[in-house]
Design an enzyme around this catalytic site. Structure first.
Site, short mmCIF file in Angstrom:
data_model
loop_
_atom_site.label_atom_id
_atom_site.label_comp_id
_atom_site.label_asym_id
_atom_site.label_seq_id
_atom_site.Cartn_x
_atom_site.Cartn_y
_atom_site.Cartn_z
N ASN A 190 -7.05 10.22 17.60
CA ASN A 190 -5.86 10.87 18.04
C ASN A 190 -5.66 10.29 19.40
O ASN A 190 -6.48 11.05 20.33
CB ASN A 190 -5.82 12.44 17.94
N GLU A 274 -0.63 11.99 10.37
CA GLU A 274 -0.81 13.15 11.26
C GLU A 274 -0.07 13.01 12.63
O GLU A 274 -0.37 13.56 13.54
CB GLU A 274 -2.04 13.73 11.14
N ASP A 353 -10.13 14.78 2.18
CA ASP A 353 -10.43 14.99 3.60
C ASP A 353 -11.85 15.54 3.81
O ASP A 353 -12.15 16.68 4.16
CB ASP A 353 -9.55 15.64 4.56
N GLU A 381 -16.91 19.38 9.63
CA GLU A 381 -15.88 20.08 9.61
C GLU A 381 -15.59 21.13 8.49
O GLU A 381 -15.12 22.04 8.85
CB GLU A 381 -14.58 19.03 9.65
O1 GCW Z 1 -10.01 15.96 8.91
C1 GCW Z 1 -9.01 15.98 9.75
C2 GCW Z 1 -9.38 16.34 10.89
C3 GCW Z 1 -8.32 16.15 12.06
C4 GCW Z 1 -8.64 14.74 12.29
C5 GCW Z 1 -8.08 14.10 11.00
C6 GCW Z 1 -8.46 12.23 10.94
C7 GCW Z 1 -8.91 13.35 14.09
O2 GCW Z 1 -8.78 17.87 10.75
O3 GCW Z 1 -8.76 16.56 13.18
O4 GCW Z 1 -8.16 14.18 13.21
O5 GCW Z 1 -8.96 14.43 9.91
O6 GCW Z 1 -9.50 12.03 10.22
O7 GCW Z 1 -7.76 11.54 11.73
#
Ligand code: GCW
Length: 667
Positions: A190, A274, A353, A381
């Site tokens: 990001n 996102e 994810d 995470e």
């Molecule tokens: O797992 C999600 C996370 C985001 C992350 C996104 C990604 C960097 O919650 O924080 O952004 O994936 O992989 O791009």
């Protein structure tokens, strides 16, 4: 003097065994080297520091190759570039490598053997990494924070500046190269406003200095870029990849970047994901978007790594047709064969994810004409955020061993991502970093093992999780058998334990919104992110079947789609990922779904209690700082596991009205 914990697995603790010391002295007092360059000098420095600390002497280095005994480092161009050989005979220890980088890997291999007090006589080892690219992605922001960082702030940046003291970066580069990592990105995918400027003169000098440090350890640096950079820093009003002005912006920018950082590996891009900008805004597809960058960077030998984490994060929870799991495949599969040969698609291991349990992404083994990287997340995470002890290698091994059936039976993920199955030009594995400014790098000392293990596993996916853990434990905590056994017994069942006390049978999520820590069963149930469990009074799970569900299962090759589609064959641990079933549905284990939920949740907590007991028993053999810190985290983990257990059990008891067969306490 550095703290024990800061040194991670490169402890170089003094060896007390006198016989062993004299052997090492005999073998290492003289080192002769054929070549001189920055990577070879990293080898020599590492050997000198390590030998001084472990056995108390500094070797004499001879660049003329006149020594008849001792250690000889030579480059052998007949070997593959990253391969090395270690041989011992007649008092000469030979390390030869296909390149200086290979010599560095061989050097760390030798030091690993010495730390573990292995015999070096008659050594005869040949090593070559399975995966050509072995990469780490940092999600560090320039304000000094780390997205999904659980080990303190960034050691690259603070307050939109590079941190001037670079010692930490150098020590990090040593840690990475000691386990064979050869590539990394230093900023978050990001890319916000300030980070967009990393490719401008504002920061290029420091980008270049940082790259130099990694290069000394054989690591190629990449930058994450903002797809809308032509607008944000180029003064254009579009980022359309087919626009001539945009193309020119990138060509000029890339030329300027490579003048400052000639050894940059290239760019990593998170586009149309996102809320990040991307080619969709201009009605272009991702091949058009990536190829434009690839063309600009090609003259410099650069690569464009393009993430497949593209899905609708604004979906309506009422819409039962849209399935986030389908998204990556639906977006990228139709483009197979259209990407330039210096583009690599980066695919998360699962379709959702980084959950505790997911099937393998069907894109892996689907894409047959496109370079690809597999993406793991070392940062925990969704796996306890480095407050819980969770050893990730067993999970990743399951992914790598998965049979995609891309070319019939036996087409395993590990052979696809290594580039062997489809003969890819570029191939390998990437993972999201778990390090930060904490004194021990990773928050939880045991999370060091996941970084160590990641490097070792992607070098050689055939190493077992036990072997990798043993290597790390002995280097990190020493050779005391009771300690080694104790830590082994803690780490090996830890992924299973975490799965037991959190979300059941592959359904995933059930976490608190945004920060993703701790249980919240309906946290995401009515949100826009596409992550639902659909629990009602009768049952739960997502119907992803071809016959009555979202059709996601149809993205796999036939053998796998049949396997998942039929309830009779679908494996228990992924049942709720693929099917919606009643609480009374009987699993292959013989238990009903509801009883399985209760049993695993009680068991998971007991497993954490067992870890604590083991850890307490070895307290006298472990330095106080590391023991105390791990103990505090384990106690927190126990509290959190109980929270998970009681909330999950209570929720499903109230939904289903079905009592626990063993009458344990449910609220
Ligand atoms: O797992 C999600 C996370 C985001 C992350 C996104 C990604 C960097 O919650 O924080 O952004 O994936 O992989 O791009």
């Amino acid at each position: 003097k550095q703290l024990t914990s800061y040194r991670a697995w490169l402890q170089y603790q003094p060896i007390l065994n006198q016989d062993y010391i004299s052997d090492i002295k005999a073998q290492f007092s003289k080192i002769s080297v054929a070549d001189e360059n920055e990577i070879i000098s990293s080898c020599i420095t590492e050997l000198s520091v390590a030998l001084k600390e472990m056995v108390g002497f500094t070797p004499v280095v001879d660049y003329q190759h006149t020594h008849k005994v001792g250690l000889h480092l030579t480059i052998n161009k007949a070997l593959p570039e990253e391969a090395y050989q270690l041989n011992e005979s007649q008092k000469v220890l030979r390390l030869s490598g296909g390149s200086s980088r290979a010599l560095l890997y061989g050097t760390f291999h030798l030091l690993r053997l010495i730390q573990r007090q292995a015999q070096l006589s008659d050594l005869n080892i040949t090593e070559q990494p399975k995966n050509p690219v072995r990469m780490i992605n940092h999600w560090d922001d320039m304000d000094g924070s780390v997205e999904r960082g659980y080990a303190g702030r960034s050691f690259f940046y603070e307050d939109y500046q590079f941190i001037q003291d670079r010692q930490r970066i150098q020590d990090y580069a040593r840690l990475l190269s000691s386990v064979g990592i050869n590539a990394l990105t230093i900023n978050n995918v990001n890319v916000h406003q300030k980070e967009t400027e990393l490719i401008t003169d504002t920061y290029l000098k420091e980008v270049s200095q940082t790259s130099d440090i990694f290069n000394q350890y054989g690591i190629t640096m990449y930058l994450s870029i903002n797809y809308a950079a032509p607008i944000e820093i180029g003064g254009l009003n579009t980022a359309d990849p087919l626009d001539e002005g945009v193309k020119r912006f990138w060509q000029d920018t890339v030329a300027n970047v490579y003048q400052a950082v000639p050894r940059l590996g290239g760019f990593l891009v998170k586009a149309d994901s996102e809320n990040r900008p991307g080619p969709f805004t201009y009605g272009r597809n991702h091949a058009e978007g990536a190829n434009m960058l690839a063309e600009a960077i090609k003259p410099f030998g650069g690569k464009v790594i393009w993430r497949c984490f593209v899905y609708d994060c604004k979906q309506d929870w009422r819409d039962r047709k849209t399935d986030r799991a389908r998204a990556a495949y639906d977006h990228f599969m139709p483009l197979d064969g259209q990407f330039a040969d210096n583009v690599i698609l980066q695919i998360k291991n699962g379709p959702m994810d980084f959950q505790v349990r997911e099937p393998v992404s069907p894109l892996i083994g689907g894409l047959a004409k496109t370079n690809q990287f597999l993406e793991f997340q070392i940062a925990q995470e969704y796996l306890g955020q480095q407050r819980h002890l969770v050893y990730l290698i067993p999970q990743w091994k399951e992914v790598l061993e998965f049979d995609t059936y891309a070319k019939g039976e036996g087409t395993k993920v590990k052979d696809v991502v290594s580039g062997e199955v489809f003969n890819n030009k570029v191939a390998g594995i990437v993972a999201v970093s778990n390090v930060g400014r904490d004194y021990n790098w990773t928050g939880h000392t045991f999370a060091q093992l996941n970084l160590y293990g990641y490097g070792r596993l992607i070098w050689n996916p055939d190493l077992t999780a036990e072997e990798i853990a043993l290597e790390w434990i002995e280097q990190t905590f020493g050779l005391n058998k009771s300690v080694v056994d104790a830590i082994g017994a803690m780490v090996m069942p830890s992924w299973q334990a975490y799965e037991n006390y959190t979300s059941p049978l592959g359904i995933g999520w059930m976490v608190n919104v945004n920060h993703h820590y701790g249980p919240n069963i309906d946290g995401y149930e009515y949100m826009a992110w596409g992550t639902y469990h659909f629990a009602d009074r009768d049952g739960l799970g997502v119907d992803r079947t071809i016959k009555s569900g979202t059709g996601y299962i149809g993205q796999y090759h036939e053998a796998n789609s049949k396997y998942y589609e039929e309830l009779e064959s679908c494996p228990d641990e992924l049942l709720l990922f693929f099917h919606h079933v009643p609480y009374t549905y009987q699993l292959k284990s013989g238990k009903t779904v509801i009883q399985h939920i209760y049993d695993t949740h009680f068991k998971g907590v007991e497993q954490v209690e067992a870890m604590i007991k083991i850890w307490n028993e070895v307290s006298e053999h472990i330095d106080e700082q590391r023991h105390h810190d791990v103990k505090a985290r384990l106690e927190h983990q126990l509290w959190s596991a109980k929270e998970w257990r009681d909330i999950i059990n209570t929720y499903f008891y109230r939904k289903s009205g079905i009592a626990d067969q063993h009458n344990r306490t449910i609220y």
